[in-house]
Scaffold this active site. Structure first.
Site, PDB file in Angstrom:
ATOM      1  N   ASP A 111       0.852  -1.187   0.000  1.00 11.77           N
ATOM      2  CA  ASP A 111       0.000   0.000   0.000  1.00 11.77           C
ATOM      3  C   ASP A 111       0.887   1.235   0.000  1.00 11.77           C
ATOM      4  O   ASP A 111       1.996   1.212   0.559  1.00 11.77           O
ATOM      5  CB  ASP A 111      -0.931   0.016   1.220  1.00 11.77           C
ATOM      6  CG  ASP A 111      -2.197   0.824   0.959  1.00 11.77           C
ATOM      7  OD1 ASP A 111      -3.268   0.210   0.824  1.00 11.77           O
ATOM      8  OD2 ASP A 111      -2.108   2.076   0.858  1.00 11.77           O
ATOM      9  N   CYS A 170     -19.716   0.869  -2.456  1.00 12.26           N
ATOM     10  CA  CYS A 170     -19.904   0.221  -3.759  1.00 12.26           C
ATOM     11  C   CYS A 170     -21.241   0.466  -4.437  1.00 12.26           C
ATOM     12  O   CYS A 170     -21.261   0.946  -5.572  1.00 12.26           O
ATOM     13  CB  CYS A 170     -19.628  -1.264  -3.613  1.00 12.26           C
ATOM     14  SG  CYS A 170     -17.899  -1.518  -3.176  1.00 12.26           S
TER      15      CYS A 170
HETATM   16  P1  NAD Z   1     -10.076   0.984   0.092  1.00  9.15           P
HETATM   17  O1  NAD Z   1     -10.197   2.430  -0.124  1.00  9.15           O
HETATM   18  O2  NAD Z   1     -10.493   0.386   1.393  1.00  9.15           O
HETATM   19  O3  NAD Z   1      -8.564   0.523  -0.159  1.00  9.15           O
HETATM   20  C1  NAD Z   1      -7.816   0.904  -1.270  1.00  9.15           C
HETATM   21  C2  NAD Z   1      -6.359   0.937  -0.850  1.00  9.15           C
HETATM   22  O4  NAD Z   1      -5.546   1.155  -2.004  1.00  9.15           O
HETATM   23  C3  NAD Z   1      -6.017   2.063   0.113  1.00  9.15           C
HETATM   24  O5  NAD Z   1      -5.429   1.538   1.276  1.00  9.15           O
HETATM   25  C4  NAD Z   1      -5.041   2.947  -0.670  1.00  9.15           C
HETATM   26  O6  NAD Z   1      -4.065   3.559   0.135  1.00  9.15           O
HETATM   27  C5  NAD Z   1      -4.448   1.944  -1.615  1.00  9.15           C
HETATM   28  N1  NAD Z   1      -3.813   2.538  -2.798  1.00  9.15           N
HETATM   29  C6  NAD Z   1      -4.261   3.561  -3.566  1.00  9.15           C
HETATM   30  N2  NAD Z   1      -3.385   3.806  -4.559  1.00  9.15           N
HETATM   31  C7  NAD Z   1      -2.377   2.905  -4.420  1.00  9.15           C
HETATM   32  C8  NAD Z   1      -1.197   2.655  -5.163  1.00  9.15           C
HETATM   33  N3  NAD Z   1      -0.871   3.385  -6.223  1.00  9.15           N
HETATM   34  N4  NAD Z   1      -0.383   1.666  -4.753  1.00  9.15           N
HETATM   35  C9  NAD Z   1      -0.700   0.933  -3.666  1.00  9.15           C
HETATM   36  N5  NAD Z   1      -1.814   1.133  -2.925  1.00  9.15           N
HETATM   37  C10 NAD Z   1      -2.656   2.100  -3.301  1.00  9.15           C
HETATM   38  O7  NAD Z   1     -10.893   0.298  -1.089  1.00  9.15           O
HETATM   39  P2  NAD Z   1     -11.703  -1.068  -1.066  1.00  9.15           P
HETATM   40  O8  NAD Z   1     -12.995  -0.873  -0.369  1.00  9.15           O
HETATM   41  O9  NAD Z   1     -10.800  -2.164  -0.646  1.00  9.15           O
HETATM   42  O10 NAD Z   1     -12.049  -1.220  -2.622  1.00  9.15           O
HETATM   43  C11 NAD Z   1     -11.039  -1.516  -3.552  1.00  9.15           C
HETATM   44  C12 NAD Z   1     -11.708  -1.864  -4.865  1.00  9.15           C
HETATM   45  O11 NAD Z   1     -12.486  -3.066  -4.715  1.00  9.15           O
HETATM   46  C13 NAD Z   1     -12.686  -0.820  -5.391  1.00  9.15           C
HETATM   47  O12 NAD Z   1     -12.629  -0.826  -6.781  1.00  9.15           O
HETATM   48  C14 NAD Z   1     -14.040  -1.325  -4.918  1.00  9.15           C
HETATM   49  O13 NAD Z   1     -15.087  -0.865  -5.734  1.00  9.15           O
HETATM   50  C15 NAD Z   1     -13.855  -2.808  -5.076  1.00  9.15           C
HETATM   51  N6  NAD Z   1     -14.676  -3.632  -4.192  1.00  9.15           N
HETATM   52  C16 NAD Z   1     -14.849  -3.264  -2.897  1.00  9.15           C
HETATM   53  C17 NAD Z   1     -15.588  -4.085  -2.046  1.00  9.15           C
HETATM   54  C18 NAD Z   1     -15.833  -3.698  -0.622  1.00  9.15           C
HETATM   55  O14 NAD Z   1     -16.646  -4.348   0.035  1.00  9.15           O
HETATM   56  N7  NAD Z   1     -15.199  -2.665  -0.085  1.00  9.15           N
HETATM   57  C19 NAD Z   1     -16.115  -5.301  -2.522  1.00  9.15           C
HETATM   58  C20 NAD Z   1     -15.884  -5.655  -3.855  1.00  9.15           C
HETATM   59  C21 NAD Z   1     -15.151  -4.816  -4.678  1.00  9.15           C
HETATM   60  C1  UGA Z   2     -21.966  -5.009  -1.828  1.00 10.69           C
HETATM   61  C2  UGA Z   2     -22.296  -6.363  -2.455  1.00 10.69           C
HETATM   62  O1  UGA Z   2     -23.243  -7.043  -1.628  1.00 10.69           O
HETATM   63  C3  UGA Z   2     -21.046  -7.229  -2.604  1.00 10.69           C
HETATM   64  O2  UGA Z   2     -21.372  -8.449  -3.266  1.00 10.69           O
HETATM   65  C4  UGA Z   2     -20.020  -6.454  -3.432  1.00 10.69           C
HETATM   66  O3  UGA Z   2     -18.829  -7.184  -3.546  1.00 10.69           O
HETATM   67  C5  UGA Z   2     -19.734  -5.120  -2.767  1.00 10.69           C
HETATM   68  O4  UGA Z   2     -20.978  -4.369  -2.623  1.00 10.69           O
HETATM   69  C6  UGA Z   2     -18.822  -4.290  -3.607  1.00 10.69           C
HETATM   70  O5  UGA Z   2     -18.810  -4.385  -4.799  1.00 10.69           O
HETATM   71  O6  UGA Z   2     -18.112  -3.552  -2.961  1.00 10.69           O
HETATM   72  P1  UGA Z   2     -21.405  -4.135   0.633  1.00 10.69           P
HETATM   73  O7  UGA Z   2     -21.284  -2.791   0.017  1.00 10.69           O
HETATM   74  O8  UGA Z   2     -20.371  -4.595   1.585  1.00 10.69           O
HETATM   75  O9  UGA Z   2     -21.464  -5.263  -0.515  1.00 10.69           O
HETATM   76  O10 UGA Z   2     -22.781  -4.184   1.402  1.00 10.69           O
HETATM   77  P2  UGA Z   2     -24.233  -4.841   1.196  1.00 10.69           P
HETATM   78  O11 UGA Z   2     -24.459  -5.836   2.234  1.00 10.69           O
HETATM   79  O12 UGA Z   2     -24.472  -5.260  -0.203  1.00 10.69           O
HETATM   80  O13 UGA Z   2     -25.154  -3.560   1.514  1.00 10.69           O
HETATM   81  C7  UGA Z   2     -25.103  -2.396   0.707  1.00 10.69           C
HETATM   82  C8  UGA Z   2     -26.132  -1.387   1.200  1.00 10.69           C
HETATM   83  O14 UGA Z   2     -27.459  -1.851   0.949  1.00 10.69           O
HETATM   84  C9  UGA Z   2     -26.059  -1.121   2.701  1.00 10.69           C
HETATM   85  O15 UGA Z   2     -26.282   0.235   2.965  1.00 10.69           O
HETATM   86  C10 UGA Z   2     -27.183  -1.965   3.272  1.00 10.69           C
HETATM   87  O16 UGA Z   2     -27.691  -1.486   4.495  1.00 10.69           O
HETATM   88  C11 UGA Z   2     -28.204  -1.834   2.151  1.00 10.69           C
HETATM   89  N1  UGA Z   2     -29.166  -2.972   2.156  1.00 10.69           N
HETATM   90  C12 UGA Z   2     -28.750  -4.218   1.818  1.00 10.69           C
HETATM   91  C13 UGA Z   2     -30.484  -2.730   2.486  1.00 10.69           C
HETATM   92  O17 UGA Z   2     -30.883  -1.579   2.786  1.00 10.69           O
HETATM   93  N2  UGA Z   2     -31.364  -3.777   2.440  1.00 10.69           N
HETATM   94  C14 UGA Z   2     -30.986  -5.045   2.121  1.00 10.69           C
HETATM   95  O18 UGA Z   2     -31.859  -5.948   2.103  1.00 10.69           O
HETATM   96  C15 UGA Z   2     -29.642  -5.267   1.796  1.00 10.69           C
END
Ligand code: NAD
Ligand code: UGA
Length: 466
Positions: free
Chosen positions: A30, A262
């Site tokens: 990171d 997301c």
């Molecule tokens: P996050 O903001 O929690 O983490 C991203 C990390 O990347 C940070 O720690 C940041 O410092 C680091 N970073 C940025 N630029 C960098 C670089 N040049 N080199 C190394 N590190 C670097 O993000 P996240 O929630 O983990 O999401 C990451 C991706 O995954 C996004 O595209 C998001 O849409 C996707 N995603 C998130 C979730 C989720 O539940 N949060 C689920 C599925 C997919």
């Molecule tokens: C969501 C998807 O569920 C994951 O599969 C996906 O990987 C992720 O986004 C992503 O791409 O980052 P997440 O954002 O962790 O996951 O949370 P969810 O559990 O999906 O909830 C999203 C929002 O919808 C929350 O605000 C939650 O409170 C709301 N929600 C969810 C409702 O209001 N009602 C429901 O029945 C379900």
């Protein structure tokens, strides 16, 4: 396999620890020096059930290490997993700044035959774009770009990694697809369905899945409103609908509007993709604006419950965008609290995990370490996050702490009859109002009673304010 995971956020850190647990040797990178320092000291910067133990175990075994040196980690990797943030960009599209920066950095370092995989959620066509970014800097290098979208949810990220509904590998050549299949071999051998497809299909699978789930939530929120008008009960409606196996019961809980890092940004990005490819997506365009107005609608309804009371006080219980996470990104609370504040309401708040993150964003809120302290002297309690502990609040204790007697439950956590029987006015979503039995404060010792004619005089069952 030697693996580099770039990005130590919710996805990167979880992936790094879980991939190490599968038996691979992982370097997690990171740019955030403080995050890596924390991890090196054995502390975990995010709250995610089971993650701390997994990190400890794999660090101890030598299969997991942390660094800020992207190039060094990429140079020894057979697979580089990019998991950096892709925030909302201009016009709603995903901002690829971080993904491109990583591509430029690893271009100088990767060895021939490295598989570069994009786990971040990215615009359709990004894999091809990143292939060009790297190829421009390393002409003639033999490497592959793949897409391996992540479907984990915050709060259950570790479980979702080990028990996913499917693994999607987007690869435009068989060799990198085979390499990634090996990465996930233990899960695939346990029967996890594997979808191997093109990079562009994989990118679209991710957006379509999130947009579809968000549509379910957005739709049920509107159905809940309709239930209130029609004096129907959303629980009964959801039960009857969810038993249809084509629909299923999940993601049908009404709430204050979906949040998180997301759904809001990915629905906007999906709509932007429609515009970019001249194939408008009106359903998702509407969902995006409807979800924003829902959060405002909730704030308006809370204010209406205060009946213009001057110096009103509200306790907000829950600021995380959902339970079991410390994440507040696009949380309904971040919209609702400022609207209450702008209307002159003083806000007290409690969240078991998300206080630190929220207090950096919302100002002038009195934070408390337990829910009852947050509710002390308030006219109304607004439950915004479905933390399990709010389901079982001690109502007689709550009544003794509150000045008023209204609970506005945006997550339908409580039984309306029970709450009303304790003397509260209880407002929930999509469920018929139940007349309360007696003012909640009746149970208070005489000295603690507060006379609030405006609130007490409020009609019990009123039509919701939209
Ligand atoms: P996050 O903001 O929690 O983490 C991203 C990390 O990347 C940070 O720690 C940041 O410092 C680091 N970073 C940025 N630029 C960098 C670089 N040049 N080199 C190394 N590190 C670097 O993000 P996240 O929630 O983990 O999401 C990451 C991706 O995954 C996004 O595209 C998001 O849409 C996707 N995603 C998130 C979730 C989720 O539940 N949060 C689920 C599925 C997919
Ligand atoms: C969501 C998807 O569920 C994951 O599969 C996906 O990987 C992720 O986004 C992503 O791409 O980052 P997440 O954002 O962790 O996951 O949370 P969810 O559990 O999906 O909830 C999203 C929002 O919808 C929350 O605000 C939650 O409170 C709301 N929600 C969810 C409702 O209001 N009602 C429901 O029945 C379900």
């Amino acid at each position: 396999m030697q693996v580099a995971v770039i990005g130590a956020g919710y996805v990167g850190l979880t992936t790094a620890a879980c991939v190490a647990e599968l038996g691979h040797t992982v370097t997690c990178v990171d740019v955030d020096i403080s995050k890596i320092a924390m991890l090196d000291e054995g502390n975990v910067p995010i709250r995610e059930t089971g993650l701390d133990a997994l990190i400890d175990r794999n660090r101890a075994s030598g299969r997991l290490q942390f660094t800020t040196d992207v190039a060094k980690a990429a140079a020894r990797a057979e697979a580089v997993l990019i998991a950096v943030g892709t925030p909302r960009g201009a016009g709603g599209d995903a901002d690829l700044t971080h993904v491109k920066a990583v591509a430029r950095e690893i271009a100088r370092a990767i060895r021939p035959k490295t598989v570069v995989t994009i786990k971040s959620t990215v615009a359709v066509g990004t894999a091809r774009l990143i292939r060009e970014v790297i190829a421009e800097r390393r002409r003639g290098l033999d490497f592959w770009i793949t897409s391996n979208p992540e479907f984990l949810r915050e709060g259950s990220a570790v479980r979702d990694f080990f028990e996913p509904d499917r693994i999607v590998i987007g690869a435009d050549d068989p060799e990198p697809a085979a390499r990634l299949t090996e990465l996930y071999r233990p899960l695939i051998d346990q029967g996890v369905p594997l979808v191997v497809t093109s990079t562009v299909n994989a990118e679209l699978i991710k957006y379509t899945a999130n947009a579809f789930l968000a549509l379910k939530v957005g739709f049920i929120n509107d159905v809940a409103d309709l239930c209130e008008e029609a004096e129907a009960d959303i629980n009964a409606v959801v039960k009857g609908v969810g038993l249809d196996r084509r629909i299923g019961p999940q993601f049908l809980s009404p709430g204050p509007g979906f949040g998180g890092s997301c759904f809001p940004k990915d629905t906007e990005a999906f709509a932007a993709a429609g515009r970019k490819f001249s194939c408008p997506q009106p359903l998702i365009e509407t969902l995006v604006t409807r979800n924003q107005t829902r959060k405002h609608q909730m704030a308006k309804r809370i204010l209406a419950e205060l009946h213009g009371l001057s110096h009103a006080r509200v306790a907000v219980l829950g600021v995380a965008f959902k339970a079991d996470t410390d994440d507040v990104r696009d949380s309904a609370a971040l919209t609702i609290i400022p609207i209450l504040k702008a209307a002159g309401v003083s806000v007290r708040a409690f969240d078991p995990w998300a206080r630190a993150n929220a207090s950096r964003i919302v100002k002038d809120v009195a934070w408390h370490d337990d829910p009852y302290a947050a509710c002390s002297g308030v006219d109304l309690v607004a439950i915004l996050t479905e933390w399990e502990m709010f389901r079982t609040l001690d109502l007689s204790l709550l009544a003794r702490h509150m000045r008023g007697s209204t609970i506005f439950d945006c997550r339908n956590l409580m039984d309306p009859h029970h709450v009303a029987s304790q003397g509260f006015r209880y407002v929930s979503l999509g469920r018929p109002a139940v007349p309360r039995v007696a003012p909640a404060t009746a149970a208070k010792p005489a000295g603690e009673r507060v006379h609030l004619p405006t609130l007490r005089g409020a009609a019990v069952a009123r039509r919701p304010v939209r």
